[in-house]
Write a protein that holds these residues in place. Structure first.
Motif, PDB file in Angstrom:
ATOM      1  N   THR A   1       0.807  -1.225   0.000  1.00 61.88           N
ATOM      2  CA  THR A   1       0.000   0.000   0.000  1.00 61.88           C
ATOM      3  C   THR A   1       0.842   1.278   0.000  1.00 61.88           C
ATOM      4  OG1 THR A   1      -0.140  -0.080   2.408  1.00 61.88           O
ATOM      5  CG2 THR A   1      -1.931  -1.128   1.180  1.00 61.88           C
ATOM      6  N   GLY A   2       2.112   1.174   0.325  1.00 57.63           N
ATOM      7  CA  GLY A   2       2.947   2.373   0.329  1.00 57.63           C
ATOM      8  C   GLY A   2       4.360   2.053   0.753  1.00 57.63           C
ATOM      9  N   ALA A   3       5.256   3.012   0.577  1.00 55.50           N
ATOM     10  CA  ALA A   3       6.652   2.767   0.945  1.00 55.50           C
ATOM     11  C   ALA A   3       7.357   4.070   1.271  1.00 55.50           C
ATOM     12  CB  ALA A   3       7.392   2.066  -0.193  1.00 55.50           C
ATOM     13  N   ARG A   4       8.269   3.955   2.211  1.00 51.77           N
ATOM     14  CA  ARG A   4       9.216   5.036   2.454  1.00 51.77           C
ATOM     15  C   ARG A   4      10.449   4.688   1.631  1.00 51.77           C
ATOM     16  NH1 ARG A   4      10.303   8.844   6.792  1.00 51.77           N
ATOM     17  NH2 ARG A   4      12.533   9.168   7.023  1.00 51.77           N
ATOM     18  N   VAL A   5      10.833   5.607   0.739  1.00 50.08           N
ATOM     19  CA  VAL A   5      11.945   5.313  -0.170  1.00 50.08           C
ATOM     20  C   VAL A   5      13.068   6.321   0.025  1.00 50.08           C
ATOM     21  CG1 VAL A   5      10.459   4.231  -1.910  1.00 50.08           C
ATOM     22  CG2 VAL A   5      10.976   6.686  -2.060  1.00 50.08           C
ATOM     23  N   ARG A   6      14.257   5.898  -0.319  1.00 48.61           N
ATOM     24  CA  ARG A   6      15.468   6.693  -0.211  1.00 48.61           C
ATOM     25  C   ARG A   6      15.579   7.599  -1.434  1.00 48.61           C
ATOM     26  NH1 ARG A   6      21.123   4.936  -0.989  1.00 48.61           N
ATOM     27  NH2 ARG A   6      20.314   3.062  -1.993  1.00 48.61           N
ATOM     28  N   LEU A   7      15.981   8.849  -1.228  1.00 43.93           N
ATOM     29  CA  LEU A   7      16.250   9.764  -2.338  1.00 43.93           C
ATOM     30  C   LEU A   7      17.752  10.037  -2.394  1.00 43.93           C
ATOM     31  CD1 LEU A   7      13.375  12.321  -1.608  1.00 43.93           C
ATOM     32  CD2 LEU A   7      13.313  10.364  -3.171  1.00 43.93           C
ATOM     33  N   LEU A   8      18.225  10.437  -3.558  1.00 39.61           N
ATOM     34  CA  LEU A   8      19.650  10.783  -3.699  1.00 39.61           C
ATOM     35  C   LEU A   8      19.783  12.231  -4.157  1.00 39.61           C
ATOM     36  CD1 LEU A   8      21.342   7.761  -5.523  1.00 39.61           C
ATOM     37  CD2 LEU A   8      21.234   8.253  -3.066  1.00 39.61           C
ATOM     38  N   PRO A   9      20.921  12.870  -3.823  1.00 41.57           N
ATOM     39  CA  PRO A   9      21.171  14.208  -4.363  1.00 41.57           C
ATOM     40  C   PRO A   9      21.250  14.149  -5.893  1.00 41.57           C
ATOM     41  CG  PRO A   9      22.729  13.686  -2.597  1.00 41.57           C
ATOM     42  CD  PRO A   9      21.989  12.417  -2.918  1.00 41.57           C
ATOM     43  N   LEU A  10      20.606  15.100  -6.550  1.00 46.44           N
ATOM     44  CA  LEU A  10      20.647  15.170  -8.012  1.00 46.44           C
ATOM     45  C   LEU A  10      22.069  15.464  -8.478  1.00 46.44           C
ATOM     46  CD1 LEU A  10      17.563  17.346  -8.980  1.00 46.44           C
ATOM     47  CD2 LEU A  10      18.206  15.218 -10.123  1.00 46.44           C
ATOM     48  N   PRO A  11      22.602  14.674  -9.407  1.00 48.48           N
ATOM     49  CA  PRO A  11      23.935  15.008  -9.924  1.00 48.48           C
ATOM     50  C   PRO A  11      23.888  16.347 -10.669  1.00 48.48           C
ATOM     51  CG  PRO A  11      22.973  13.170 -11.136  1.00 48.48           C
ATOM     52  CD  PRO A  11      22.032  13.483 -10.018  1.00 48.48           C
ATOM     53  N   ARG A  12      24.968  17.134 -10.551  1.00 52.50           N
ATOM     54  CA  ARG A  12      24.940  18.482 -11.123  1.00 52.50           C
ATOM     55  C   ARG A  12      25.285  18.511 -12.615  1.00 52.50           C
ATOM     56  NH1 ARG A  12      28.203  21.666  -6.452  1.00 52.50           N
ATOM     57  NH2 ARG A  12      28.376  19.612  -5.502  1.00 52.50           N
ATOM     58  N   HIS A  13      25.947  17.477 -13.099  1.00 56.39           N
ATOM     59  CA  HIS A  13      26.359  17.488 -14.517  1.00 56.39           C
ATOM     60  C   HIS A  13      26.087  16.153 -15.200  1.00 56.39           C
ATOM     61  CE1 HIS A  13      28.243  21.362 -13.986  1.00 56.39           C
ATOM     62  NE2 HIS A  13      28.708  20.904 -12.838  1.00 56.39           N
ATOM     63  N   ARG A  14      25.871  16.253 -16.500  1.00 56.07           N
ATOM     64  CA  ARG A  14      25.648  15.087 -17.346  1.00 56.07           C
ATOM     65  C   ARG A  14      26.424  15.251 -18.635  1.00 56.07           C
ATOM     66  NH1 ARG A  14      21.091  12.803 -15.119  1.00 56.07           N
ATOM     67  NH2 ARG A  14      19.797  14.423 -14.211  1.00 56.07           N
ATOM     68  N   ALA A  15      26.804  14.139 -19.237  1.00 59.74           N
ATOM     69  CA  ALA A  15      27.401  14.184 -20.578  1.00 59.74           C
ATOM     70  C   ALA A  15      26.896  12.974 -21.350  1.00 59.74           C
ATOM     71  CB  ALA A  15      28.918  14.170 -20.482  1.00 59.74           C
TER      72      ALA A  15
ATOM     73  N   ASP B   1      27.085  10.849 -15.334  1.00 61.96           N
ATOM     74  CA  ASP B   1      26.640  11.965 -14.501  1.00 61.96           C
ATOM     75  C   ASP B   1      27.479  12.064 -13.235  1.00 61.96           C
ATOM     76  OD1 ASP B   1      25.722  10.016 -12.777  1.00 61.96           O
ATOM     77  OD2 ASP B   1      23.608  10.477 -13.041  1.00 61.96           O
ATOM     78  N   GLY B   2      27.395  13.202 -12.568  1.00 60.18           N
ATOM     79  CA  GLY B   2      28.167  13.424 -11.346  1.00 60.18           C
ATOM     80  C   GLY B   2      28.202  14.904 -11.018  1.00 60.18           C
ATOM     81  N   ASP B   3      28.962  15.261  -9.987  1.00 61.84           N
ATOM     82  CA  ASP B   3      28.980  16.653  -9.557  1.00 61.84           C
ATOM     83  C   ASP B   3      30.126  17.442 -10.174  1.00 61.84           C
ATOM     84  OD1 ASP B   3      26.709  16.432  -8.101  1.00 61.84           O
ATOM     85  OD2 ASP B   3      27.736  15.929  -6.229  1.00 61.84           O
ATOM     86  N   ASP B   4      31.126  16.746 -10.675  1.00 58.46           N
ATOM     87  CA  ASP B   4      32.295  17.422 -11.219  1.00 58.46           C
ATOM     88  C   ASP B   4      32.295  17.313 -12.748  1.00 58.46           C
ATOM     89  OD1 ASP B   4      34.769  18.681 -11.360  1.00 58.46           O
ATOM     90  OD2 ASP B   4      35.806  16.754 -11.389  1.00 58.46           O
ATOM     91  N   PRO B   5      32.131  18.456 -13.457  1.00 55.60           N
ATOM     92  CA  PRO B   5      31.986  18.376 -14.921  1.00 55.60           C
ATOM     93  C   PRO B   5      33.172  17.701 -15.596  1.00 55.60           C
ATOM     94  CG  PRO B   5      32.155  20.684 -14.160  1.00 55.60           C
ATOM     95  CD  PRO B   5      32.042  19.828 -12.942  1.00 55.60           C
ATOM     96  N   GLU B   6      34.388  17.945 -15.104  1.00 54.56           N
ATOM     97  CA  GLU B   6      35.569  17.345 -15.748  1.00 54.56           C
ATOM     98  C   GLU B   6      35.555  15.826 -15.651  1.00 54.56           C
ATOM     99  OE1 GLU B   6      39.503  18.838 -14.760  1.00 54.56           O
ATOM    100  OE2 GLU B   6      38.629  20.861 -14.717  1.00 54.56           O
ATOM    101  N   LEU B   7      35.228  15.342 -14.437  1.00 50.55           N
ATOM    102  CA  LEU B   7      35.181  13.889 -14.235  1.00 50.55           C
ATOM    103  C   LEU B   7      34.089  13.251 -15.078  1.00 50.55           C
ATOM    104  CD1 LEU B   7      35.644  12.948 -10.496  1.00 50.55           C
ATOM    105  CD2 LEU B   7      36.997  12.255 -12.461  1.00 50.55           C
ATOM    106  N   VAL B   8      32.963  13.937 -15.174  1.00 49.55           N
ATOM    107  CA  VAL B   8      31.832  13.419 -15.943  1.00 49.55           C
ATOM    108  C   VAL B   8      32.234  13.285 -17.420  1.00 49.55           C
ATOM    109  CG1 VAL B   8      29.488  13.954 -16.719  1.00 49.55           C
ATOM    110  CG2 VAL B   8      30.090  14.264 -14.320  1.00 49.55           C
ATOM    111  N   GLU B   9      32.940  14.309 -17.940  1.00 45.80           N
ATOM    112  CA  GLU B   9      33.395  14.267 -19.333  1.00 45.80           C
ATOM    113  C   GLU B   9      34.473  13.194 -19.508  1.00 45.80           C
ATOM    114  OE1 GLU B   9      32.141  15.840 -21.900  1.00 45.80           O
ATOM    115  OE2 GLU B   9      30.810  17.244 -20.871  1.00 45.80           O
ATOM    116  N   GLU B  10      35.338  13.083 -18.508  1.00 38.76           N
ATOM    117  CA  GLU B  10      36.442  12.107 -18.588  1.00 38.76           C
ATOM    118  C   GLU B  10      35.890  10.677 -18.641  1.00 38.76           C
ATOM    119  OE1 GLU B  10      39.513  10.662 -15.404  1.00 38.76           O
ATOM    120  OE2 GLU B  10      39.802  12.834 -15.715  1.00 38.76           O
TER     121      GLU B  10
END
Lengths: 450, 450
Positions: free
Chosen positions: B198-212, B272-281
């Motif tokens: 009937t329902g659930a408590r679920v875990r959320l994550l911080p949204l990653p700031r960058h994508r490539a 995806d991730g928080d650091d644009p360089e790492l995300v591109e790498e």
């Protein structure tokens, strides 16, 4: 020939010198905290097939089986009851790393830290890290669904389980992945009461390339908990967030003489990741909230300085041992927001009982280890256990749970009736009855008497 | 008065206009792929207590309950059998976000995408993202343990479950966290056969700031799978790794005219991730292995270009619908290393049957969706199902599983006997018997007839 002799003969025939029948089996009465009865016998199986043969024998004669890893448990899960047969998994040591699949298979007896050691050359690691991980086994960790400092960021044992190998109470062997009915997930944390876990395929993660560490000394536990709460709400997800109350800090200082100030609460935070800048930035977030709440912060300049800081945390157990010869290590988990009040109430409870209580734990996920220190010659154990139960009630009152990571075992089973409503207990008992109708597997653990 | 009338009267008394008894209930015969019998009645509960009342009624009269979310399932899990009562959860819509705890509570009827929408203002998201996530419900996702493109990096529904609210087959309500026996973990993926969720408590994550994002076109499926395998082995962990075979690419090109070359296999990768360089790498790592294996790579310069690339993937379903009016959407998962061979064998099988097979899926974790496209007027359905079974057997032969993320449901239950050994099936049946002894909950799903 009596039944006992018949059983012993069969065990000898099956296991030879790996069936312990003499006085040496007395060593298996203990875990790290409790003492049970001398078992009927101790058996050291070396294969899945031997475990199956043992279960079939137990079924035939109707004697209980008590699975055991390193015996480093803290809730009596591996402690035998009268007339039981201890299955010690310490000879089941097969370990294989599959770097391409980022996975490993380990038998139940493999010490947990060995998995990460074998995975390291491939740049991988196995995150669940109970304090005992150099001695405790994967089988024991699976049975208790063990966590550790890293579990705030990385999750607990069950989060890394891909496939479980086990022998059920009917003597059948299984190797299951987590599809359809997730029996592996059900068996993890069931403390050996539903099946004998013989091995697992576990998930490995890439080793983070960078780490950063700080130590913060707060005027008290309350601002420390508040700082942690704020930093996490702002998006910090440190790999480790460990705390020690002033009693622990004082004990460690007496022991190590590393210059820690008295009367402070101590926080150790470690962030990790692949990008050094981000790792430092995340730690700075913790640092700023700590400073805002009146802490004095020391940031490790490198790996060696970090190691020096972690020495304080690792010294807690031996340091507390110097205050009183014995201790009961409680293990509760409460919502992070309730931590300051919970710690305060437990302090007050200790004072009211006239017993020394020292508190530390993985504060990131609200997992607290209040330790009651006592001298059995002058402080009666009954009083100690009464205090331990009082501590468990504090946790329940604040929306917490009875076991953060040590399990229910023998120690807290009486409390399950308070912690779990009758309908849930009914569902647990139906599951137990379905998977172990004869009640052979680790009786007297986890579930209260019906 | 007959039993049927008595039941209908009670349902009306309990649910008023939310008990559908007329011809409108015929709409609830379908999921997204199969058709069942017209149910006895359809009920739209609005609270936990109403669900309990319903289960008690069902127990009394002995009629089966079939839980249903949005009906977007792909394995017949929500399709009613003769004489059953459909419990449609679409009116249970309570949703609360707890930003400090990085968690949310959602009732079963909440469309999955709504959780991330409500969490977004707090910089959080709920990762499990089945293709149907705008329509499919959390309850349905829990029942099927749904995954999606993000599950390679982030895991599936069960990995985000903190607490589960459910009504058991005895009419008792529970809200359990995952301690002691992990009943929530057992119920996730049990396809409504063990309890009504009937329902659930679920875990959320911080949204990653960058994508490539990149798109790579390979000369065939084999080098594509090889490139994915190599990139992952070198430490790349893209958030999404989606693939389309040449049939899909051709269909999408016919549909969208976006200039895709014919005869190529297409890979879409997003990091995806928080650091644009790492995300591109991290994306560069995928790019380099793709180039090494003869792919032509197009890297999105920004969010809009990325969006344009993802259009191709989202167009697969409508594009395939233009080739033939009907399709069976298979769902298997195989070890990544076996993918090239599996895709090849399924292609050959399709040719042998003279049916169009198009393959796409989440290649990161080996989850493949071979679609059989057919026209029921000229291509007999029996042949289609025979091919579908052949495809399932290919998966099993290569160490794969019957369901990557769609569930077993009605569609594949006959196959469970082939996929699961008799001992495991015995354990499943014991669990079912313990938790639903009357067999009221979603009979005829997941488990084969004993």
């Amino acid at each position: 020939m009596g039944v006992l002799e018949a059983v012993q003969r069969e065990l000898k025939a099956l296991f030879g010198p790996r069936a312990l029948l003499g006085p040496e089996k007395g060593v298996y009465r203990y875990d790290a905290i409790l003492v049970g009865s001398e078992p009927l016998a101790v058996v050291l199986p070396e294969s899945l097939e031997e475990v199956q043969a043992l279960v079939r024998l137990a079924r035939r004669y109707g004697f209980p089986l008590v699975p055991r890893g390193a015996g480093s448990g803290l809730s009596g899960g591996a402690v035998p009851e009268e007339g039981s047969l201890v299955v010690a998994f310490t000879r089941m040591l097969r370990l294989e790393v599959y770097p391409e699949a980022q996975a490993a298979f380990a038998e139940a007896g493999v010490p947990t830290a060995r998995i990460s050691e074998e995975a390291r050359p491939y740049g991988l690691f196995y995150p669940p890290d109970p304090a005992s991980w150099r001695t405790s086994t994967l089988g024991g960790n699976l049975g208790e669904n063990a966590g550790g400092p890293l579990c705030f960021k990385y999750g607990v044992t069950g989060d890394y389980l891909l496939e479980l190998e086990f022998v059920d109470a009917f003597g059948e062997a299984h190797r299951l992945s987590r599809e359809a009915y997730d029996l592996p997930g059900l068996l993890v944390g069931s403390e050996g009461t539903l099946a004998l876990l013989t091995g697992a395929r576990v998930r490995l993660l890439p080793l983070p390339r960078h780490r950063a560490t700080l130590m913060a000394l707060f005027p008290g536990v309350e601002p420390l908990a508040e700082a942690v709460s704020r930093a996490v709400a702002q998006g910090a997800l440190p790999a480790k967030l460990e705390f020690m109350d002033p009693v622990c800090v004082g004990a460690v200082e007496d022991y190590l003489g590393m210059g820690l100030p008295r009367g402070r609460a101590l926080l150790l935070a470690e962030t990790d990741g692949d990008d050094p800048e981000l790792v430092e930035e995340e730690l700075s977030l913790v640092e700023r909230t700590a400073l805002d709440l009146g802490a004095q912060v020391e940031r490790a300049a490198g790996g060696e300085e970090a190691e020096a800081l972690w020495r304080a945390r690792r010294a807690v157990s031996p340091a507390l041992g110097r205050i009183r010869p014995k201790r009961v290590n409680e293990d509760i988990a409460v919502p992070r927001s309730a931590l300051p009040r919970v710690v305060g109430e437990i302090e007050a409870l200790g004072r009211a009982f006239g017993l020394v209580v020292a508190q530390f734990g993985h504060i990131g996920d609200g997992n607290l280890h209040p330790n009651i220190l006592f001298d059995p010659k002058v402080e009666p154990e009954a009083k100690v256990w009464e205090l331990a139960h009082g501590i468990a009630r504090v946790a329940l009152r604040h929306g917490g749970v009875l076991s953060g990571e040590h399990g229910i075992g023998l120690m807290k089973r009486a409390f399950m009736a308070e912690a779990v409503d009758p309908e849930t207990l009914g569902a647990f008992l139906r599951v137990k009855e379905a998977l172990d109708p004869q009640g052979l597997l680790n009786p007297g653990k986890l579930l209260p008497d019906p």
